[in-house]
Write an enzyme that holds these catalytic residues in place. Structure first.
Site, PDB file in Angstrom:
ATOM      1  N   TRP A  73     -16.235  10.988 -12.892  1.00  0.00           N
ATOM      2  CA  TRP A  73     -15.510  10.730 -11.688  1.00  0.00           C
ATOM      3  C   TRP A  73     -15.186  11.835 -11.116  1.00  0.00           C
ATOM      4  O   TRP A  73     -14.790  11.978  -9.970  1.00  0.00           O
ATOM      5  CB  TRP A  73     -14.281   9.721 -12.195  1.00  0.00           C
ATOM      6  CG  TRP A  73     -13.608  10.266 -13.296  1.00  0.00           C
ATOM      7  CD1 TRP A  73     -13.644  10.030 -14.575  1.00  0.00           C
ATOM      8  CD2 TRP A  73     -12.273  11.343 -13.266  1.00  0.00           C
ATOM      9  NE1 TRP A  73     -12.724  10.676 -15.469  1.00  0.00           N
ATOM     10  CE2 TRP A  73     -11.920  11.506 -14.444  1.00  0.00           C
ATOM     11  CE3 TRP A  73     -11.763  11.890 -12.140  1.00  0.00           C
ATOM     12  CZ2 TRP A  73     -10.612  12.263 -14.681  1.00  0.00           C
ATOM     13  CZ3 TRP A  73     -10.538  12.578 -12.346  1.00  0.00           C
ATOM     14  CH2 TRP A  73     -10.243  12.807 -13.628  1.00  0.00           C
TER      15      TRP A  73
ATOM     16  N   TRP B 217       1.950   1.721  -3.482  1.00  0.00           N
ATOM     17  CA  TRP B 217       0.630   2.253  -4.325  1.00  0.00           C
ATOM     18  C   TRP B 217       0.659   3.746  -4.221  1.00  0.00           C
ATOM     19  O   TRP B 217       0.504   4.583  -5.175  1.00  0.00           O
ATOM     20  CB  TRP B 217      -0.788   1.639  -4.018  1.00  0.00           C
ATOM     21  CG  TRP B 217      -1.200   0.514  -4.673  1.00  0.00           C
ATOM     22  CD1 TRP B 217      -1.356  -0.781  -4.195  1.00  0.00           C
ATOM     23  CD2 TRP B 217      -1.669   0.478  -5.941  1.00  0.00           C
ATOM     24  NE1 TRP B 217      -1.843  -1.625  -5.203  1.00  0.00           N
ATOM     25  CE2 TRP B 217      -2.108  -0.911  -6.175  1.00  0.00           C
ATOM     26  CE3 TRP B 217      -1.923   1.368  -6.992  1.00  0.00           C
ATOM     27  CZ2 TRP B 217      -2.743  -1.275  -7.500  1.00  0.00           C
ATOM     28  CZ3 TRP B 217      -2.391   1.126  -8.079  1.00  0.00           C
ATOM     29  CH2 TRP B 217      -2.901  -0.491  -8.299  1.00  0.00           C
TER      30      TRP B 217
ATOM     31  N   GLU C  11       0.930  -1.074  -0.048  1.00  0.00           N
ATOM     32  CA  GLU C  11       0.027   0.105   0.083  1.00  0.00           C
ATOM     33  C   GLU C  11       0.876   1.159   0.056  1.00  0.00           C
ATOM     34  O   GLU C  11       0.623   2.282  -0.600  1.00  0.00           O
ATOM     35  CB  GLU C  11      -1.041  -0.019   1.113  1.00  0.00           C
ATOM     36  CG  GLU C  11      -2.153  -1.038   1.133  1.00  0.00           C
ATOM     37  CD  GLU C  11      -2.933  -1.169  -0.032  1.00  0.00           C
ATOM     38  OE1 GLU C  11      -3.516   0.189  -0.226  1.00  0.00           O
ATOM     39  OE2 GLU C  11      -3.227  -1.962  -0.728  1.00  0.00           O
TER      40      GLU C  11
ATOM     41  N   TRP D 260     -20.861  10.733 -19.861  1.00  0.00           N
ATOM     42  CA  TRP D 260     -21.567  10.813 -18.793  1.00  0.00           C
ATOM     43  C   TRP D 260     -22.967  11.630 -18.509  1.00  0.00           C
ATOM     44  O   TRP D 260     -23.058  12.311 -19.340  1.00  0.00           O
ATOM     45  CB  TRP D 260     -20.340  11.710 -17.910  1.00  0.00           C
ATOM     46  CG  TRP D 260     -18.940  11.063 -17.821  1.00  0.00           C
ATOM     47  CD1 TRP D 260     -17.784  11.741 -18.306  1.00  0.00           C
ATOM     48  CD2 TRP D 260     -18.441   9.833 -17.110  1.00  0.00           C
ATOM     49  NE1 TRP D 260     -16.599  10.848 -17.854  1.00  0.00           N
ATOM     50  CE2 TRP D 260     -17.167   9.767 -17.238  1.00  0.00           C
ATOM     51  CE3 TRP D 260     -19.164   8.885 -16.177  1.00  0.00           C
ATOM     52  CZ2 TRP D 260     -16.231   8.891 -16.776  1.00  0.00           C
ATOM     53  CZ3 TRP D 260     -18.441   7.836 -15.764  1.00  0.00           C
ATOM     54  CH2 TRP D 260     -16.860   7.844 -16.161  1.00  0.00           C
TER      55      TRP D 260
ATOM     56  N   TRP E  43      -9.973   7.347  -7.784  1.00  0.00           N
ATOM     57  CA  TRP E  43     -11.001   7.459  -8.642  1.00  0.00           C
ATOM     58  C   TRP E  43     -11.167   7.225 -10.036  1.00  0.00           C
ATOM     59  O   TRP E  43     -11.613   6.686 -10.686  1.00  0.00           O
ATOM     60  CB  TRP E  43     -11.322   9.185  -8.755  1.00  0.00           C
ATOM     61  CG  TRP E  43     -12.253   9.413  -7.388  1.00  0.00           C
ATOM     62  CD1 TRP E  43     -11.843   9.792  -6.247  1.00  0.00           C
ATOM     63  CD2 TRP E  43     -13.914   9.230  -7.336  1.00  0.00           C
ATOM     64  NE1 TRP E  43     -12.829   9.970  -5.090  1.00  0.00           N
ATOM     65  CE2 TRP E  43     -14.107   9.474  -6.052  1.00  0.00           C
ATOM     66  CE3 TRP E  43     -14.810   8.840  -8.235  1.00  0.00           C
ATOM     67  CZ2 TRP E  43     -15.483   9.456  -5.463  1.00  0.00           C
ATOM     68  CZ3 TRP E  43     -15.948   8.705  -7.803  1.00  0.00           C
ATOM     69  CH2 TRP E  43     -16.362   9.060  -6.539  1.00  0.00           C
TER      70      TRP E  43
ATOM     71  N   ASN F 239     -11.026   2.379   3.109  1.00  0.00           N
ATOM     72  CA  ASN F 239     -10.486   2.161   1.744  1.00  0.00           C
ATOM     73  C   ASN F 239     -11.150   1.344   0.666  1.00  0.00           C
ATOM     74  O   ASN F 239     -11.591   1.555  -0.493  1.00  0.00           O
ATOM     75  CB  ASN F 239      -9.092   1.669   1.523  1.00  0.00           C
ATOM     76  CG  ASN F 239      -8.485   1.762   0.184  1.00  0.00           C
ATOM     77  OD1 ASN F 239      -8.300   2.941  -0.324  1.00  0.00           O
ATOM     78  ND2 ASN F 239      -7.930   0.749  -0.180  1.00  0.00           N
TER      79      ASN F 239
END
Length: 481
Positions: free
Chosen positions: A363, A281, A278, A310, A386, A345
């Site tokens: 988004w 990341w 993590e 969208w 996102w 998360n």
């Protein structure tokens, strides 16, 4: 005299720029208040409050070392060069020391400051600090930035095997200077002070951050892999606000995790390996920010997805923002965000997919709303998450992977503990009914709880059709290196 310009590095220990400045000679610290810039960047009131509270703690710690902390205002970052130049002249500063920050505006600001100082013969030194590896140092064989996390991680592992990033010692006390510290403001115009209950969840200061890290490593990291996806369990470290403000460093986190796992980051305890993953990341998304600046400009990482149709659905967007979608796990997660400034998360992914796939809402609406409420708001991580969830980003979920919030709810909150905590109006339901009260029927639904604003199956089909209609999905712009 040396000047340390503090930004997202509000700590004494393992602070590269602070240690470097103090090693050269007497130093003074400065922090710039930039409320207009913060508003433009959608920084949350609870996040600004958290920074100020941490700044107050740091001021005390610096004071014990006789390092004054000055507070100046540069409402927008384009005012920073002049504000810092004036301060440098006033104090006869020889060099300014900073820890690198990433993102287009941050990079432009630092370049402008360096140029203004150079014109007056003042040195500007920047240091790698909030990352383990300098952006541009982890590249593919063709010399470009990685776009797939697993490949990026592999090179990070190779580097870590060769040498671990070292921790930097805190500066020693210096001789007192005839410069008083400025009081740290309790609030800044434009940002409301959050509730006492929210603030109590996130105590400020390095001592608290290090205590959280050590407690997590001692009691929880072994269970991290098995428990991190269950929002009702204390399975995560909840260090993200402290990392975002630089109250603790990724190096400190890495070293503590390695200590709990006999120095291993690829083998040994699964919990420690997963948690280090993590951290990588976090690293990956910062490198993406530098390597692909379009993500700093509200652009999709995958250019072909800019053509997505969208939906403009302001009422549905408002229902999502206000935790009244009629899908309990979504509403519980959104209430957690609104009341605590933080969201688990796993649930960040679930609510993001619901907005971008089931509601087919851009988004960017979700990214902005999160930044305006998250105490750990961070452009790189928030944008990365996102875009991953909406299938517009790097290494993203394939467009046909759409989390079903009901099955996610049944899997990760099977007993309904998390839902009942945040939606007490559903506490009378049993654990089977709780995940989907709409199934119970009735004229007014359950306990004043709204009916679902969308049919999950029909909306999933709508999202799949929208993605299938994109002009080209594969390898646009060489995105699968």
């Amino acid at each position: 005299m040396q000047l340390i310009w503090l930004r997202s590095d509000l700590r004494l220990h393992d602070n590269t720029a602070l240690s470097a400045a103090a090693a050269v000679g007497p130093c003074v610290a400065v922090y710039l208040l930039s409320p207009e810039q913060w508003l433009e960047h959608d920084d949350a009131p609870c996040k600004v409050d958290f920074w100020l509270r941490n700044l107050g703690e740091l001021s005390v710690a610096l004071g014990q070392l006789n390092i004054p902390l000055l507070i100046r205002t540069a409402a927008r970052w384009d005012e920073a060069p002049q504000v810092l130049l004036d301060l440098c002249r006033q104090l006869n500063i020889e060099a300014v020391h900073v820890n690198e920050e990433y993102g287009i505006h941050e990079t432009d600001r630092d370049a402008a400051v360096a140029e203004a100082l150079a014109g007056q013969g003042i040195e500007f030194h920047s240091y790698l600090d909030q990352l383990l590896f300098k952006p541009g140092s982890i590249l593919t064989k063709t010399g470009s930035y990685f776009q797939v996390f697993s490949q990026f991680r592999k090179v990070c592992y190779e580097r870590l095997h060769r040498a671990l990033p070292r921790l930097v010692s805190a500066p020693l006390a210096q001789a007192p200077l005839e410069i008083p510290s400025d009081p740290v403001p309790a609030s800044v115009n434009g940002f409301e002070t959050p509730t006492a209950s929210l603030r109590a969840l996130w105590p400020a200061g390095e001592t608290e951050a290090r205590h959280r890290l050590e407690t997590f490593a001692d009691t929880q990291i072994d269970y991290y892999q098995s428990e991190r996806d269950f929002p009702a369990k204390p399975g995560t470290s909840q260090l993200s606000p402290y990392l975002a403000a630089g109250v603790i460093s990724p190096r400190q986190c890495l070293h503590t995790a390695l200590q709990s796992n006999q120095g291993e980051f690829e083998s040994g305890k699964a919990g420690a390996v997963t948690w280090i993953n993590e951290l990588l990341w976090r690293e990956f998304y910062k490198h993406i920010l530098v390597g692909y600046p379009r993500v700093s400009r509200h652009r999709a990482f995958r250019p072909e997805t800019e053509a997505l149709a969208w939906r403009h659905a302001p009422e549905e967007l408002a229902a999502w923002q206000e935790a009244r979608t009629g899908v309990p796990i979504i509403d519980a997660a959104m209430r957690q965000l609104l009341e605590t400034g933080w969201m688990h998360n796993r649930l960040r992914m679930v609510v993001a997919m619901f907005l971008t796939k089931n509601l087919l809402i851009d988004w960017r609406e979700g990214e902005r709303f999160f930044m305006r409420h998250l105490i750990d708001g961070d452009l790189a991580a928030n944008n990365g998450g996102w875009q991953w969830s909406s299938s517009t980003g790097t290494d993203s979920a394939p467009y046909f992977r759409i989390f079903n919030p009901l099955s996610q709810s049944e899997k990760f909150d099977a007993e309904g503990v998390f839902i009942k905590h945040w939606l007490p109006e559903l506490s009378g339901l049993n654990k089977k009914e709780l995940h989907n009260p709409a199934h119970l029927g009735g004229l007014f639904g359950v306990a004043n709880y709204p009916s679902p604003i969308v049919d999950l199956n029909a909306s999933r089909a709508r999202a799949l059709a929208a993605f299938k209609n994109l002009p080209t999905r594969h390898n646009a712009g060489g995105l699968h290196e």
